[in-house]
Design a protein around this motif. Structure first.
Motif, PDB file in Angstrom:
ATOM      1  N   SER A   1       0.788  -1.235   0.000  1.00 53.10           N
ATOM      2  CA  SER A   1       0.000   0.000   0.000  1.00 53.10           C
ATOM      3  C   SER A   1       0.819   1.284   0.000  1.00 53.10           C
ATOM      4  O   SER A   1       0.247   2.362   0.088  1.00 53.10           O
ATOM      5  N   ASP A   2       2.148   1.185  -0.138  1.00 50.64           N
ATOM      6  CA  ASP A   2       2.871   2.456  -0.308  1.00 50.64           C
ATOM      7  C   ASP A   2       4.008   2.419  -1.319  1.00 50.64           C
ATOM      8  O   ASP A   2       4.763   3.396  -1.438  1.00 50.64           O
ATOM      9  N   ILE A   3       4.115   1.320  -2.065  1.00 54.68           N
ATOM     10  CA  ILE A   3       5.183   1.288  -3.069  1.00 54.68           C
ATOM     11  C   ILE A   3       4.963   2.414  -4.084  1.00 54.68           C
ATOM     12  O   ILE A   3       3.829   2.799  -4.367  1.00 54.68           O
ATOM     13  N   PHE A   4       6.058   2.958  -4.572  1.00 53.82           N
ATOM     14  CA  PHE A   4       6.060   4.057  -5.559  1.00 53.82           C
ATOM     15  C   PHE A   4       5.528   5.376  -4.998  1.00 53.82           C
ATOM     16  O   PHE A   4       5.255   6.297  -5.765  1.00 53.82           O
ATOM     17  N   SER A   5       5.382   5.465  -3.657  1.00 55.94           N
ATOM     18  CA  SER A   5       4.831   6.704  -3.098  1.00 55.94           C
ATOM     19  C   SER A   5       5.894   7.588  -2.463  1.00 55.94           C
ATOM     20  O   SER A   5       5.647   8.757  -2.188  1.00 55.94           O
ATOM     21  N   ARG A   6       7.075   7.014  -2.185  1.00 54.15           N
ATOM     22  CA  ARG A   6       8.108   7.794  -1.501  1.00 54.15           C
ATOM     23  C   ARG A   6       9.482   7.226  -1.847  1.00 54.15           C
ATOM     24  O   ARG A   6       9.620   6.040  -2.151  1.00 54.15           O
ATOM     25  N   VAL A   7      10.481   8.077  -1.757  1.00 54.66           N
ATOM     26  CA  VAL A   7      11.856   7.662  -2.046  1.00 54.66           C
ATOM     27  C   VAL A   7      12.405   6.884  -0.851  1.00 54.66           C
ATOM     28  O   VAL A   7      12.310   7.331   0.296  1.00 54.66           O
TER      29      VAL A   7
ATOM     30  N   SER B   1      17.540  -0.578  -2.351  1.00 56.00           N
ATOM     31  CA  SER B   1      18.581  -1.610  -2.421  1.00 56.00           C
ATOM     32  C   SER B   1      18.872  -2.226  -1.049  1.00 56.00           C
ATOM     33  O   SER B   1      19.595  -3.205  -0.956  1.00 56.00           O
ATOM     34  N   LYS B   2      18.292  -1.660   0.005  1.00 59.52           N
ATOM     35  CA  LYS B   2      18.413  -2.284   1.322  1.00 59.52           C
ATOM     36  C   LYS B   2      17.557  -3.549   1.421  1.00 59.52           C
ATOM     37  O   LYS B   2      17.770  -4.388   2.289  1.00 59.52           O
ATOM     38  N   PHE B   3      16.565  -3.643   0.524  1.00 54.77           N
ATOM     39  CA  PHE B   3      15.618  -4.766   0.582  1.00 54.77           C
ATOM     40  C   PHE B   3      16.055  -5.884  -0.365  1.00 54.77           C
ATOM     41  O   PHE B   3      16.593  -5.623  -1.433  1.00 54.77           O
ATOM     42  N   ASP B   4      15.792  -7.112   0.060  1.00 51.79           N
ATOM     43  CA  ASP B   4      16.133  -8.267  -0.779  1.00 51.79           C
ATOM     44  C   ASP B   4      14.916  -8.800  -1.513  1.00 51.79           C
ATOM     45  O   ASP B   4      15.046  -9.416  -2.576  1.00 51.79           O
ATOM     46  N   LEU B   5      13.758  -8.597  -0.909  1.00 48.32           N
ATOM     47  CA  LEU B   5      12.513  -9.003  -1.579  1.00 48.32           C
ATOM     48  C   LEU B   5      11.425  -8.017  -1.177  1.00 48.32           C
ATOM     49  O   LEU B   5      11.202  -7.769   0.010  1.00 48.32           O
ATOM     50  N   ILE B   6      10.792  -7.451  -2.196  1.00 49.86           N
ATOM     51  CA  ILE B   6       9.669  -6.522  -1.983  1.00 49.86           C
ATOM     52  C   ILE B   6       8.485  -7.103  -2.751  1.00 49.86           C
ATOM     53  O   ILE B   6       8.645  -7.555  -3.883  1.00 49.86           O
ATOM     54  N   TYR B   7       7.319  -7.102  -2.147  1.00 53.83           N
ATOM     55  CA  TYR B   7       6.131  -7.503  -2.916  1.00 53.83           C
ATOM     56  C   TYR B   7       5.003  -6.521  -2.662  1.00 53.83           C
ATOM     57  O   TYR B   7       4.991  -5.798  -1.665  1.00 53.83           O
ATOM     58  N   ALA B   8       4.072  -6.506  -3.600  1.00 52.48           N
ATOM     59  CA  ALA B   8       2.965  -5.542  -3.522  1.00 52.48           C
ATOM     60  C   ALA B   8       1.832  -5.974  -4.427  1.00 52.48           C
ATOM     61  O   ALA B   8       2.038  -6.193  -5.624  1.00 52.48           O
TER      62      ALA B   8
END
Lengths: 355, 355
Positions: free
Chosen positions: B170-176, B180-187
């Motif tokens: 619910s917040d991907i692409f909303s803030r900088v 690269s700190k993350f290894d897996l992101i899902y949305a």
């Protein structure tokens, strides 16, 4: 130019359905909101889901017999896994009639012993195995009613006392069957029902709850039944378009009427394949031929460029065969008009005259 | 009347995107065919998929760093399961910040030991736990960046040597962020990216292949990577609309520009919630407030009918709070204009004047 869309899937859908779907993307139900930007818990969308589920059971004559219709995520490929997760305790029987059956067997093997009771792998799946025996001690029997890639279709289903599970992805809603013989039917939407992105599952509730393993929530049919197919956010647009297509089918007389047209289309094309010396059908036995997907090739490959140019010039789309078979594949799903098949037959006859 | 769509998801998408999507449903790329009736293997659709995957990595600044972007089926709810299936060998650490985190924990427990390193369940998730320790022997740490239902949002992410997994539905692409700190992101797509029916997964390949269990094909990230996110028929329409939305974001300056507008929207609304004696914010600490979903309630319930009638009359949609929290929830995703928030603030100020 009006296209004649023989694509194997995603495939042709009724023009009136696409028109309504297009309108709903900007303004749904006169809400001044898009179908895809409202809550899936809103009455407007819950009505879509319930209407779609009801239409499925109505078309298949399965109302009030213990069946539930679900619109799930994942495609038939996830069902290969879910079927085994939910039903396979020790051993299951599978009929191997093609690529998709083969994939369903691969996933099921992770959960128990698989008895492949019949297979046409020896002849690149150009026939439907018959006279096989289903052991009485298996948890279920799994088959694929129509093999999109190879152009074969089961015309008869076995009498058995074990639960009958069928992948009907590419021929559901195309012909009258006694659907009450089946305990679980599944189908990716993207042939006779709607756009890709949702999967129809029709399951008889009394076959569930019998395996000893813990089933993850999203893979458990009982989760989805208990939440009326809304456990998580459903694929709103694909389900809405499926509902529209099911309504279109009803307005056009239901499965029994569309079957007559499907029979006429298949007869027209197969008659030409058999008559025209320039073409060979792929399927070994006429009785195994699919009424959805006709596979054929040129007797003489040197005519390929001429033939390809001719059907493209006639506005035909999606006629190339799958790489596993080669040649051509004419997919004649419910929404394809008889006129499109006539255009193809005309092109085949023109090729003969020119040769 | 133009609607001000504060729906929590599926939610508002850019009008220009919806217009293009609507057109593609009847005629895509000038093909005289619908987007949803062409082969997903056609160049026209493969281009959509590749463009969408590329735009994701470009927006997140993750190109050429070993990440793959995938558009999968199943929603974030299936990711709860897939994360554990693919990464959990013995033990994992989870932060419990709300309903979705709780569900992700439930599924992961089927695969190993779960160490809940922090939880705000004691206060109905009205804050983000801090000062927790992530054990060094866990297979990964999992958190939820934004909690749609409760209106909290993580502003900082832990420094850890174990793989960092985040549900950013619910917040991907909303803030900088430093993604690269993350290894897996899902949305799940249905907030800032597109319609429901597809799920974005961004995974660093080197964290995969380390568990000893056999992973079913559809649940194995490596399957989808090896097939360029086309192992089975993808959800064509949701992915196309996601691509259009990612293009819209790029045309509007990318995440850094949209973040400025998101900050302005959140500031405008939270300032009013804090100033206006008729309203109370739900979240305990101002620093934990979500810039996507603002949760608040009326100080005096007797004003409910008046307030509800006022915001509806102003063309506002989707303001009711989730049943777990009650009150109101104003979701201010990327596509919601600042003007819509101003309309809501005006309604809140009018209510004060009338009281």
């Amino acid at each position: 130019m009006k296209k004649h869309n023989f694509s194997a899937g995603p495939c042709i859908l009724p023009q009136s359905v696409l028109q309504k779907a297009s309108e709903a993307v900007t303004n749904f139900n006169g809400l001044d909101l898009s179908l895809v930007e409202i809550s899936h818990r809103s009455k407007d969308f819950v009505d879509v889901m319930e209407n779609a589920r009801e239409l499925v059971l109505e078309h298949l004559n399965l109302q009030n017999q213990g069946y539930k219709a679900l619109f799930l995520h994942g495609g038939a490929s996830l069902e290969f896994l879910m079927v085994a997760y939910n039903l396979l305790e020790k051993k299951a029987a599978y009929l191997n009639t093609g690529t998709w059956a083969d994939k369903s067997i691969k996933e099921a093997k992770l959960f128990g012993e698989i008895d492949i009771v019949g297979s046409s792998k020896d002849a690149n799946f150009n026939y439907i195995p018959k006279n096989y025996t289903i052991p009485s001690d298996v948890d279920y029997f799994h088959c694929t009613s129509n093999n999109t890639i190879f152009g074969t279709q089961m015309q008869e289903f076995p009498e058995t006392n074990v639960p009958l599970v069928c992948d009907m992805s590419s021929d559901i809603f195309s012909r009258v069957l006694d659907f009450s013989k089946f305990d679980l039917i599944y189908a990716g939407a993207q042939k006779n029902m709607g756009p890709s992105g949702t999967t129809l599952v029709i399951v008889k509730e009394d076959i569930l709850g019998k395996v000893s393993r813990t089933i993850p929530s999203m893979l458990d049919y009982q989760t989805h039944i208990s939440k009326d197919s809304m456990f998580n956010t459903p694929a709103v647009f694909p389900i809405y378009v499926s509902m529209l297509t099911l309504e279109w089918l009803k307005e056009n007389g239901g499965i029994s009427e569309i079957e007559k047209i499907n029979n006429a289309k298949a007869k027209l094309l197969y008659t030409e394949i058999d008559r025209n010396p320039l073409f060979n059908g792929f399927v070994a036995n006429a009785e195994d031929r699919s009424k959805m997907n006709a596979t054929f090739s040129l007797a003489n490959d040197s005519l390929k460029d001429t033939f390809d140019a001719s059907w493209k010039a006639a506005g035909i789309n999606g006629l190339n065969g799958h790489r596993s078979v080669g040649g051509y594949r004419a997919s004649m799903y419910n929404a394809l008009p008889l006129e499109s098949v006539q255009v193809l037959v005309d092109v085949m006859q023109d090729l003969e005259k020119k040769s």
